[in-house]
Design a protein around this motif. Structure first.
Motif, PDB file in Angstrom:
ATOM      1  N   THR A  84       0.829  -1.212   0.000  1.00 52.80           N
ATOM      2  CA  THR A  84       0.000   0.000   0.000  1.00 52.80           C
ATOM      3  C   THR A  84       0.862   1.261   0.000  1.00 52.80           C
ATOM      4  O   THR A  84       0.344   2.358  -0.207  1.00 52.80           O
ATOM      5  CB  THR A  84      -0.921   0.010   1.233  1.00 52.80           C
ATOM      6  OG1 THR A  84      -0.120  -0.097   2.421  1.00 52.80           O
ATOM      7  CG2 THR A  84      -1.895  -1.159   1.184  1.00 52.80           C
ATOM      8  N   ASP A  85       2.163   1.096   0.215  1.00 55.17           N
ATOM      9  CA  ASP A  85       3.100   2.214   0.193  1.00 55.17           C
ATOM     10  C   ASP A  85       3.650   2.360  -1.221  1.00 55.17           C
ATOM     11  O   ASP A  85       4.325   1.451  -1.717  1.00 55.17           O
ATOM     12  CB  ASP A  85       4.244   1.950   1.179  1.00 55.17           C
ATOM     13  CG  ASP A  85       5.214   3.127   1.270  1.00 55.17           C
ATOM     14  OD1 ASP A  85       5.152   4.036   0.411  1.00 55.17           O
ATOM     15  OD2 ASP A  85       6.051   3.127   2.196  1.00 55.17           O
ATOM     16  N   PRO A  86       3.369   3.469  -1.917  1.00 51.22           N
ATOM     17  CA  PRO A  86       3.837   3.624  -3.301  1.00 51.22           C
ATOM     18  C   PRO A  86       5.354   3.637  -3.426  1.00 51.22           C
ATOM     19  O   PRO A  86       5.885   3.462  -4.529  1.00 51.22           O
ATOM     20  CB  PRO A  86       3.226   4.961  -3.731  1.00 51.22           C
ATOM     21  CG  PRO A  86       2.961   5.697  -2.459  1.00 51.22           C
ATOM     22  CD  PRO A  86       2.618   4.652  -1.450  1.00 51.22           C
ATOM     23  N   GLU A  87       6.055   3.861  -2.328  1.00 46.67           N
ATOM     24  CA  GLU A  87       7.511   3.873  -2.360  1.00 46.67           C
ATOM     25  C   GLU A  87       8.111   2.485  -2.189  1.00 46.67           C
ATOM     26  O   GLU A  87       9.323   2.301  -2.329  1.00 46.67           O
ATOM     27  CB  GLU A  87       8.055   4.792  -1.244  1.00 46.67           C
ATOM     28  CG  GLU A  87       7.583   6.234  -1.352  1.00 46.67           C
ATOM     29  CD  GLU A  87       8.050   6.892  -2.635  1.00 46.67           C
ATOM     30  OE1 GLU A  87       9.197   6.625  -3.048  1.00 46.67           O
ATOM     31  OE2 GLU A  87       7.259   7.646  -3.228  1.00 46.67           O
ATOM     32  N   VAL A  88       7.276   1.516  -1.890  1.00 41.50           N
ATOM     33  CA  VAL A  88       7.762   0.155  -1.636  1.00 41.50           C
ATOM     34  C   VAL A  88       7.076  -0.810  -2.603  1.00 41.50           C
ATOM     35  O   VAL A  88       5.849  -0.788  -2.733  1.00 41.50           O
ATOM     36  CB  VAL A  88       7.475  -0.287  -0.183  1.00 41.50           C
ATOM     37  CG1 VAL A  88       7.919  -1.724   0.038  1.00 41.50           C
ATOM     38  CG2 VAL A  88       8.167   0.653   0.798  1.00 41.50           C
ATOM     39  N   TYR A  89       7.866  -1.625  -3.269  1.00 38.77           N
ATOM     40  CA  TYR A  89       7.290  -2.619  -4.180  1.00 38.77           C
ATOM     41  C   TYR A  89       7.408  -4.007  -3.566  1.00 38.77           C
ATOM     42  O   TYR A  89       8.509  -4.477  -3.262  1.00 38.77           O
ATOM     43  CB  TYR A  89       7.994  -2.615  -5.528  1.00 38.77           C
ATOM     44  CG  TYR A  89       7.458  -3.671  -6.467  1.00 38.77           C
ATOM     45  CD1 TYR A  89       6.225  -3.511  -7.093  1.00 38.77           C
ATOM     46  CD2 TYR A  89       8.177  -4.840  -6.705  1.00 38.77           C
ATOM     47  CE1 TYR A  89       5.713  -4.480  -7.940  1.00 38.77           C
ATOM     48  CE2 TYR A  89       7.677  -5.816  -7.555  1.00 38.77           C
ATOM     49  CZ  TYR A  89       6.445  -5.636  -8.170  1.00 38.77           C
ATOM     50  OH  TYR A  89       5.943  -6.592  -8.994  1.00 38.77           O
ATOM     51  N   LEU A  90       6.262  -4.645  -3.378  1.00 36.93           N
ATOM     52  CA  LEU A  90       6.219  -6.019  -2.895  1.00 36.93           C
ATOM     53  C   LEU A  90       5.473  -6.848  -3.936  1.00 36.93           C
ATOM     54  O   LEU A  90       4.288  -6.625  -4.174  1.00 36.93           O
ATOM     55  CB  LEU A  90       5.497  -6.102  -1.551  1.00 36.93           C
ATOM     56  CG  LEU A  90       6.171  -5.407  -0.358  1.00 36.93           C
ATOM     57  CD1 LEU A  90       5.289  -5.483   0.871  1.00 36.93           C
ATOM     58  CD2 LEU A  90       7.529  -6.053  -0.080  1.00 36.93           C
ATOM     59  N   PRO A  91       6.157  -7.786  -4.563  1.00 33.12           N
ATOM     60  CA  PRO A  91       5.513  -8.556  -5.630  1.00 33.12           C
ATOM     61  C   PRO A  91       4.491  -9.550  -5.089  1.00 33.12           C
ATOM     62  O   PRO A  91       4.610 -10.043  -3.962  1.00 33.12           O
ATOM     63  CB  PRO A  91       6.687  -9.282  -6.291  1.00 33.12           C
ATOM     64  CG  PRO A  91       7.703  -9.421  -5.203  1.00 33.12           C
ATOM     65  CD  PRO A  91       7.572  -8.174  -4.360  1.00 33.12           C
ATOM     66  N   TYR A  92       3.485  -9.824  -5.905  1.00 32.45           N
ATOM     67  CA  TYR A  92       2.524 -10.872  -5.590  1.00 32.45           C
ATOM     68  C   TYR A  92       3.148 -12.238  -5.869  1.00 32.45           C
ATOM     69  O   TYR A  92       4.007 -12.383  -6.746  1.00 32.45           O
ATOM     70  CB  TYR A  92       1.272 -10.746  -6.460  1.00 32.45           C
ATOM     71  CG  TYR A  92       0.332  -9.638  -6.056  1.00 32.45           C
ATOM     72  CD1 TYR A  92      -0.522  -9.798  -4.977  1.00 32.45           C
ATOM     73  CD2 TYR A  92       0.287  -8.457  -6.784  1.00 32.45           C
ATOM     74  CE1 TYR A  92      -1.408  -8.788  -4.626  1.00 32.45           C
ATOM     75  CE2 TYR A  92      -0.598  -7.448  -6.448  1.00 32.45           C
ATOM     76  CZ  TYR A  92      -1.444  -7.617  -5.357  1.00 32.45           C
ATOM     77  OH  TYR A  92      -2.305  -6.612  -5.006  1.00 32.45           O
TER      78      TYR A  92
END
Length: 250
Positions: A84-92
Motif C-alpha cells: 500500500t506504500d507507493p515507495e515500496v514494491y512487494l511482488p505478488y
C-alpha cells in the motif's frame, strides 16, 4: 447477490453488459463453488484489483474485450504489487496472480455460455486452475503455440490461394491469415476497402475500420481498442487473387 463490493460500477453501456454487468448477471454460475465468505472476499478482489485495472471497464461492453485487454489488467496488478506504500514494491506470489486470472476467466466463461460475449480466454493461461503446476505451464505453452512450421505456412498458402471461387469461410481465413485481421474484421471487409496507397498508388492497402458484431452479420464500427482502425499493406501475391474474387462475385 454480489458480495464484497463497496463501489458502484456501470452495469451496462448502450444496453450492453459491462464486465461488472456480466458478473452481476451471471453471478450464480460464477459463484457456484463459493461459500458466502469466499464470495465476499472475491467480490473485494473484483472491486479493488480487477475492475480498477481493466481498461475503460465502465465504458466498454464485455463483448468488446480481447485476451490482450485482460492481460493488460493482470500486468497492471503485477506492476503495482501488493504494498500500500507507493515507495515500496512487494511482488505478488504467482499463485495470487493466477487467482486474479481465474476470477476474470469465470466471468468470461459464464458470459460466453449466455452468448453475451465470446470466450476469448479459451486455451489461455487464464483458463488454468488457480494452483498452476509445472505440468500446467508446459501444457499452456503447447496450447498457445505462437507460430506455424514453414511447411505448415506453405500448405496454408497453397490451400487458401488455390481457388478464388472458394467458400466465404475460406476467404475470411485468408484475410485473417494474410493480413492479421480478427474474425469479425474479416467478416466486415468488402471490396471497397481495398484501395491504392496515397503515396504509392501502384501498391494496394486494406482500410480496416469496421467489423461484424459477435455472433451476427451486423456490420459496426470497429473499436475494440483505440488503434483498431488501421491501414494494412496487401501482399503483392494477394492482389490479383482478390481482383479475381471480385470479378467472380460481382
Amino acid at each position: 447477490m454480489l458480495n464484497g463490493f463497496k463501489k458502484k460500477w456501470n452495469y451496462s453501456v448502450d444496453e450492453e453488459l459491462t464486465f461488472y454487468g456480466a458478473l452481476s448477471e451471471c453471478y450464480a454460475e460464477c459463484a457456484k463453488y463459493w461459500n458466502d465468505k469466499t464470495g465476499e472476499n472475491y467480490g473485494t478482489d473484483y472491486d479493488n484489483k480487477i475492475l480498477p485495472n481493466l481498461p475503460n471497464h465502465d465504458e466498454t461492453p464485455i463483448r468488446c474485450y480481447t485476451k490482450e485487454d485482460y492481460e493488460v489488467a493482470i500486468q497492471a496488478i503485477v506492476d503495482r504489487g501488493k504494498s500500500t506504500d507507493p515507495e515500496v514494491y512487494l511482488p505478488y506470489a504467482d499463485t495470487t496472480i493466477q487467482h486474479y486470472r481465474h476470477l476474470i476467466d469465470v466471468v468470461v466463461v459464464a458470459a460466453s455460455n449466455r452468448n453475451i460475449c465470446d470466450n476469448v480466454l479459451w486455451g489461455s493461461r487464464f483458463s488454468l486452475s488457480e494452483n498452476q503446476s509445472d505440468a500446467d505451464k508446459v501444457n499452456e505453452h503447447v496450447r498457445l503455440k505462437k507460430s506455424l512450421t514453414i511447411a505448415q505456412e506453405f500448405a496454408i498458402s497453397r490451400e487458401l490461394l488455390s481457388d478464388f471461387s472458394q467458400s466465404g469461410q475460406k476467404m475470411g481465413l485468408l484475410l485473417m491469415y494474410a493480413l492479421g485481421l480478427r474474425n469479425g474484421e474479416a467478416c466486415g471487409v468488402d471490396f471497397g476497402d481495398v484501395r491504392p496507397m496515397v503515396a504509392h498508388p501502384d501498391c494496394n492497402v486494406l482500410w480496416v475500420y469496421k467489423s461484424t458484431a459477435a455472433g451476427t452479420d451486423t456490420v459496426q464500427s470497429s473499436g475494440k481498442t483505440k488503434n483498431a482502425d488501421r491501414i494494412i499493406p496487401i501482399p503483392e501475391a494477394l492482389v490479383p487473387f482478390l481482383e479475381a474474387r471480385k470479378n467472380y462475385v460481382l
